[in-house]
Scaffold this active site. Structure first.
Site, PDB file in Angstrom:
ATOM      1  N   ARG A 261     108.871  10.688  62.373  1.00 51.72           N
ATOM      2  CA  ARG A 261     109.905  11.405  60.883  1.00 51.72           C
ATOM      3  C   ARG A 261     111.286  11.458  61.779  1.00 51.72           C
ATOM      4  O   ARG A 261     111.786  11.668  62.573  1.00 51.72           O
ATOM      5  CB  ARG A 261     108.683  12.617  60.089  1.00 51.72           C
ATOM      6  CG  ARG A 261     107.657  12.341  61.103  1.00 51.72           C
ATOM      7  CD  ARG A 261     106.853  13.786  59.964  1.00 51.72           C
ATOM      8  NE  ARG A 261     105.546  13.820  59.852  1.00 51.72           N
ATOM      9  CZ  ARG A 261     104.968  14.586  59.673  1.00 51.72           C
ATOM     10  NH1 ARG A 261     105.462  15.683  58.774  1.00 51.72           N
ATOM     11  NH2 ARG A 261     103.313  14.239  59.546  1.00 51.72           N
ATOM     12  N   ARG A 276     110.483  21.401  63.033  1.00 49.65           N
ATOM     13  CA  ARG A 276     111.158  19.724  62.828  1.00 49.65           C
ATOM     14  C   ARG A 276     111.673  18.787  63.497  1.00 49.65           C
ATOM     15  O   ARG A 276     113.481  18.610  63.681  1.00 49.65           O
ATOM     16  CB  ARG A 276     111.828  20.240  61.243  1.00 49.65           C
ATOM     17  CG  ARG A 276     111.524  19.059  60.250  1.00 49.65           C
ATOM     18  CD  ARG A 276     112.780  19.678  59.330  1.00 49.65           C
ATOM     19  NE  ARG A 276     112.067  21.058  58.460  1.00 49.65           N
ATOM     20  CZ  ARG A 276     110.814  20.904  57.554  1.00 49.65           C
ATOM     21  NH1 ARG A 276     110.637  19.816  57.267  1.00 49.65           N
ATOM     22  NH2 ARG A 276     110.931  22.141  57.080  1.00 49.65           N
ATOM     23  N   GLU A 348     104.427  27.201  58.362  1.00 46.81           N
ATOM     24  CA  GLU A 348     103.251  26.642  58.269  1.00 46.81           C
ATOM     25  C   GLU A 348     102.800  25.921  59.545  1.00 46.81           C
ATOM     26  O   GLU A 348     104.337  25.021  60.409  1.00 46.81           O
ATOM     27  CB  GLU A 348     103.740  25.368  57.361  1.00 46.81           C
ATOM     28  CG  GLU A 348     102.433  24.526  57.049  1.00 46.81           C
ATOM     29  CD  GLU A 348     103.045  22.547  56.421  1.00 46.81           C
ATOM     30  OE1 GLU A 348     102.683  21.689  56.832  1.00 46.81           O
ATOM     31  OE2 GLU A 348     104.153  22.747  55.827  1.00 46.81           O
ATOM     32  N   SER A 351      98.824  21.922  57.074  1.00 44.86           N
ATOM     33  CA  SER A 351      98.523  21.023  56.195  1.00 44.86           C
ATOM     34  C   SER A 351      97.591  20.327  55.785  1.00 44.86           C
ATOM     35  O   SER A 351      97.431  19.310  55.895  1.00 44.86           O
ATOM     36  CB  SER A 351      99.606  20.539  55.414  1.00 44.86           C
ATOM     37  OG  SER A 351      99.952  20.414  53.607  1.00 44.86           O
ATOM     38  N   ARG A 391     104.595  23.262  67.107  1.00 42.80           N
ATOM     39  CA  ARG A 391     104.978  24.701  66.012  1.00 42.80           C
ATOM     40  C   ARG A 391     103.815  25.449  66.773  1.00 42.80           C
ATOM     41  O   ARG A 391     103.914  26.693  67.327  1.00 42.80           O
ATOM     42  CB  ARG A 391     104.049  23.917  64.543  1.00 42.80           C
ATOM     43  CG  ARG A 391     105.282  23.221  63.981  1.00 42.80           C
ATOM     44  CD  ARG A 391     105.161  23.247  62.998  1.00 42.80           C
ATOM     45  NE  ARG A 391     106.328  22.711  62.177  1.00 42.80           N
ATOM     46  CZ  ARG A 391     107.199  22.911  60.968  1.00 42.80           C
ATOM     47  NH1 ARG A 391     106.090  23.521  59.717  1.00 42.80           N
ATOM     48  NH2 ARG A 391     107.867  21.739  60.182  1.00 42.80           N
TER      49      ARG A 391
END
Length: 426
Positions: A261, A276, A348, A351, A391
């Site tokens: 990403r 991230r 988070e 999701s 994560r």
């Protein structure tokens, strides 16, 4: 993608649902384009009909010796043939404009999704276990990790920011987490392991909703392919352009893959550590099912993700996302947020979204409601992280850290660690 027939029948309801997501009314624009295109389609059909009728009449006139009438009909046919290409192009242009408008509109929120502008309006549904009280000041993983084999400097030197180079015990722990999660999802939660492509074409990322709206969030190769931002793209598109004869049981797929990403919209956010990254590993869960099975399948997928956190004994909470915080293709989303003592907050880690038939329409993926039936329905799709490996590594480091800077390996991961029970500074 949206059902154009539904918009024609219920334009006010369509705009009202979009308003919950902060989207301006668009039904009138859609209906105008649709009507103009349909008028051209009707005109073309009439012209084709008249052309065919006149062509037949030419033969009849010739047979009757009426040369004048035959020549007049020939002129009419020629005029129709000359005019049709321009009208056909106008029809195609309107069709493209209509498709472009529809493709840029997010999915409609499901009933019961709370209205809100952003993450502050999400609703906490539940919590699992209470975070342990540490008798020392907790460190963030970015401070704890380097002594244990998490090398940010080397990665930055060769690749730039938002990359990590892991060595030794840290690399082993990272691998152990991914293998454990994949084994759990396939062995206990009913998902079929897949090894999908990491490079896909335009239609694949369009099918799951990343294109055209979110192109800047992706990486593209010189030959026009896209690096997957998540295995959702590859797994969901495995049914693209297909008609599934028997969908009585949901198709559950999982894969452990690298994800890529650009984080174009995250400038300045989470610049330290693994939260991230441009490249990261993730175990993705995808389900393809009938409309009537979607609710139960959503619950199953959430439970599948939760089971990893419980097995690792990581405190977490379950959040129902509001309309303003859901992803583009989602109708309803639950986030799982894991406790990070170093940051003293929940973040988070998964999701899990139900997309309705939104992706099914974009992929033209359908199923037969009954065996042998000619009528087909668009599939419903669901996706979620089961979990993000990086994560999860962050959560393990921060929750299992010791006062001396070491990190105890969770019991669930010990069979994957080759005898290593604790990460220690080298």
């Amino acid at each position: 993608m949206h059902d154009l027939r539904q918009i024609r029948e219920y334009p006010e309801a369509f705009d009202a649902a979009l308003a919950k997501r902060g989207v301006e009314p668009v039904a009138a624009q859609i209906l105008k384009l649709d009507e103009e295109r349909r008028q051209l389609t009707t005109r073309l059909q009439e012209m084709q009909g008249r052309r065919n009728e006149a062509s037949k009449a030419i033969g009849q006139a010739m047979g009757q010796g009426d040369k004048e009438k035959a020549e007049s009909l020939k002129a009419e046919v020629a005029e129709i043939k000359q005019a049709m290409p321009q009208i056909e192009e106008e029809e195609r242009a309107l069709g493209r404009s209509l498709s472009d408008v529809l493709a840029a509109i997010p999915n409609l929120p499901a009933d019961g999704v709370p209205e809100g502008a952003d993450e502050d309006d999400n609703v906490e549904v539940s919590r699992w276990t209470t975070p342990k009280a540490l008798d020392f000041e907790a460190q963030e993983h970015a401070d704890l990790g380097p002594a244990l084999g998490m090398d940010f400097e080397t990665a930055t030197a060769m690749s730039g920011s938002r990359f990590t180079f892991m060595r030794g015990q840290m690399a082993k722990l990272n691998r152990a987490i991914g293998q454990f999660m994949l084994d759990r999802q396939t062995g206990e939660n009913g998902y079929t392991e897949c090894a999908p492509p990491l490079l896909v074409r335009d239609e694949a990322v369009f099918g799951t909703g990343q294109l055209p709206k979110f192109a800047e969030d992706l990486f593209q190769t010189t030959d026009g392919r896209w690096l997957i931002p998540t295995a959702e793209v590859s797994l969901t598109n495995s049914v693209r352009e297909q008609i599934i004869d028997d969908l009585s049981a949901p198709i559950r797929l999982t894969a452990l893959t690298p994800c890529f990403r650009s984080e174009a919209g995250a400038a300045g956010k989470d610049t330290r550590g693994l939260i991230r990254q441009h490249q990261f590993d993730k175990v993705e869960l995808v389900s393809i099912c009938r409309a009537e099975d979607a609710h139960a399948e959503h619950e199953h997928m959430v439970e599948s993700a939760e089971s990893i956190l419980r097995a690792l004994e990581l405190p977490f909470r379950k959040m129902l996302l509001c309309t303003g915080d859901m992803g583009f293709g989602a109708r309803k989303t639950f986030d799982l947020e894991v406790w990070l003592p170093g940051q003293n907050t929940y973040r988070e880690i998964s999701s899990i979204s139900w997309c309705g038939d939104f992706q099914g329409r974009r992929m033209n993926a359908r199923y037969r409601p009954e065996a042998g039936a000619k009528k087909t329905e668009f599939v419903h799709t669901l996706n979620g992280s089961g979990l993000a490996v990086g994560r999860t590594l962050v959560a393990v480091l921060e929750n299992y850290q010791q006062a001396d800077g070491s990190v105890v390996v969770p019991d669930a991961l010990k069979p994957y660690m080759g005898g290593v029970e604790k990460l220690v500074a080298s």
